[in-house]
Design an enzyme around this catalytic site. Sequence first.
Site, PDB file in Angstrom:
ATOM      1  N   TYR A 101       0.862  -1.181   0.000  1.00 23.83           N
ATOM      2  CA  TYR A 101       0.000   0.000   0.000  1.00 23.83           C
ATOM      3  C   TYR A 101       0.894   1.226   0.000  1.00 23.83           C
ATOM      4  O   TYR A 101       1.831   1.317   0.787  1.00 23.83           O
ATOM      5  CB  TYR A 101      -0.898   0.011   1.252  1.00 23.83           C
ATOM      6  CG  TYR A 101      -1.778   1.244   1.310  1.00 23.83           C
ATOM      7  CD1 TYR A 101      -3.064   1.224   0.786  1.00 23.83           C
ATOM      8  CD2 TYR A 101      -1.307   2.438   1.862  1.00 23.83           C
ATOM      9  CE1 TYR A 101      -3.860   2.365   0.809  1.00 23.83           C
ATOM     10  CE2 TYR A 101      -2.092   3.581   1.880  1.00 23.83           C
ATOM     11  CZ  TYR A 101      -3.373   3.534   1.361  1.00 23.83           C
ATOM     12  OH  TYR A 101      -4.155   4.659   1.371  1.00 23.83           O
ATOM     13  N   GLU A 189      -3.308   7.585  -4.335  1.00 25.21           N
ATOM     14  CA  GLU A 189      -3.144   6.287  -3.675  1.00 25.21           C
ATOM     15  C   GLU A 189      -2.877   5.175  -4.679  1.00 25.21           C
ATOM     16  O   GLU A 189      -3.503   5.116  -5.734  1.00 25.21           O
ATOM     17  CB  GLU A 189      -4.434   5.969  -2.898  1.00 25.21           C
ATOM     18  CG  GLU A 189      -4.398   4.653  -2.144  1.00 25.21           C
ATOM     19  CD  GLU A 189      -5.775   4.270  -1.617  1.00 25.21           C
ATOM     20  OE1 GLU A 189      -6.062   4.551  -0.434  1.00 25.21           O
ATOM     21  OE2 GLU A 189      -6.584   3.698  -2.380  1.00 25.21           O
TER      22      GLU A 189
END
Length: 379
Positions: A101, A189
């Site tokens: 992530y 992101e």
Amino acid sequence: MKLHEYQSKTIFSKYGIPIPKGRVAATAHEARQIAEELGGRVVIKSQVLVGGRGKAGGVKLAKDPAEAEQFATQILGMEIKGLPVRKVLVDEASAIEQEIYFAITNDRAAKKPVMIASAAGGIDIEEVAAKTPEKIVKLHIDPLLGLREYQARDVAVAIDLPREQMKDFVKIAMGLWEVYKATDATLAEINPLVITKDKKLVALDGKMMIDDSALFRHPELNEMRDTDEDAPAEIEARKYGLSFIKLDGDIGCMVNGAGLAMTSMDVIKLFGGEPANFLDVGGGAPADKVAAAMRIILTDPNVKAVLFNIFGGITRCDEVARGILTAMDEVKPKVPMVVRLVGTNAEEGRKLLENANMITAETLADAAKKSVEAARQGK
Ligand code: GDP
Ligand code: MN
């Protein structure tokens, strides 16, 4: 404003972040053609502006063009969290070794951008954050200095990134920081950023949010807007230049000025009520804007009372009152209306409203109390 995955990844790629080869399709037939062009396995991905598509069945691996067409048919017929799927992204499938992530977002409390990373990326990142927050690494970025390469390296070390990928990771981090800055994003992101079996780092998914207040200087981004995700009331409000946010309570609020609107909501809560929305009609507040605001507030079936809190500085209270009357004529509200007018021409304004069956109030506390009461009776 949210951007779709395919839009976000196209931007990423312009800043040197590796993404899979692929294109977006609006029909299953097109999806098949793209799969044929790409050759080999592909992944068919629903393009909707919500997270968790994978878990909802909106991301599927296809072994050949025929299967790509079949999955695209399925996915194009789906609704995910209430949003219809109108497009799919057909990407070359990657062989994944690890899912990371990686994101940059705004930390309002710290008044700085923050880099967030985890070695346990992928579709369960929310669970990781909730149950094992120590697996999530955060590092603030000085907005004046920008992201420094050593910081990107520190993050890589903190998530135990293999040394082999260090250089590529730093390049991606610097690229994402450039994306974040250049687009006035509030979120950029990558989840997952994968290490492939052949040891390459690739942004498999992309998500971006752009600061609405900065869109005026990014016309090319504004054109990417997909209004599917927005509440119809919010689209309508944008048309009239009203700042409107729908909330869950039952007292509609129409206020001029963002600060006054916040205060009104606070005072409603203080007296035990719940605001149904935030709405700033802005300065001037001409009749057509007030009417639009009223229509927008009243389309919410939860609204049991409306509080008007108007401070007449630049805005003249009699003008607002006329706006309210025009709007009442047009909208014919069935819920009680509480009005507090203060400032320039307040007296004239109040007189105009006297005959209109509106509850008037002298102070904000009084107005809030009266609207809480009116909403309770309306239930
Ligand atoms: P999200 O669920 O909306 O976040 O959609 P993602 O694009 O992140 O995809 C969800 C998951 O599908 C990823 O975490 C991967 O595990 C898997 N996935 C996506 N693309 C590929 C791919 O090319 N190959 C493989 N093997 N898995 C993939
Ligand atoms: Mn994802």
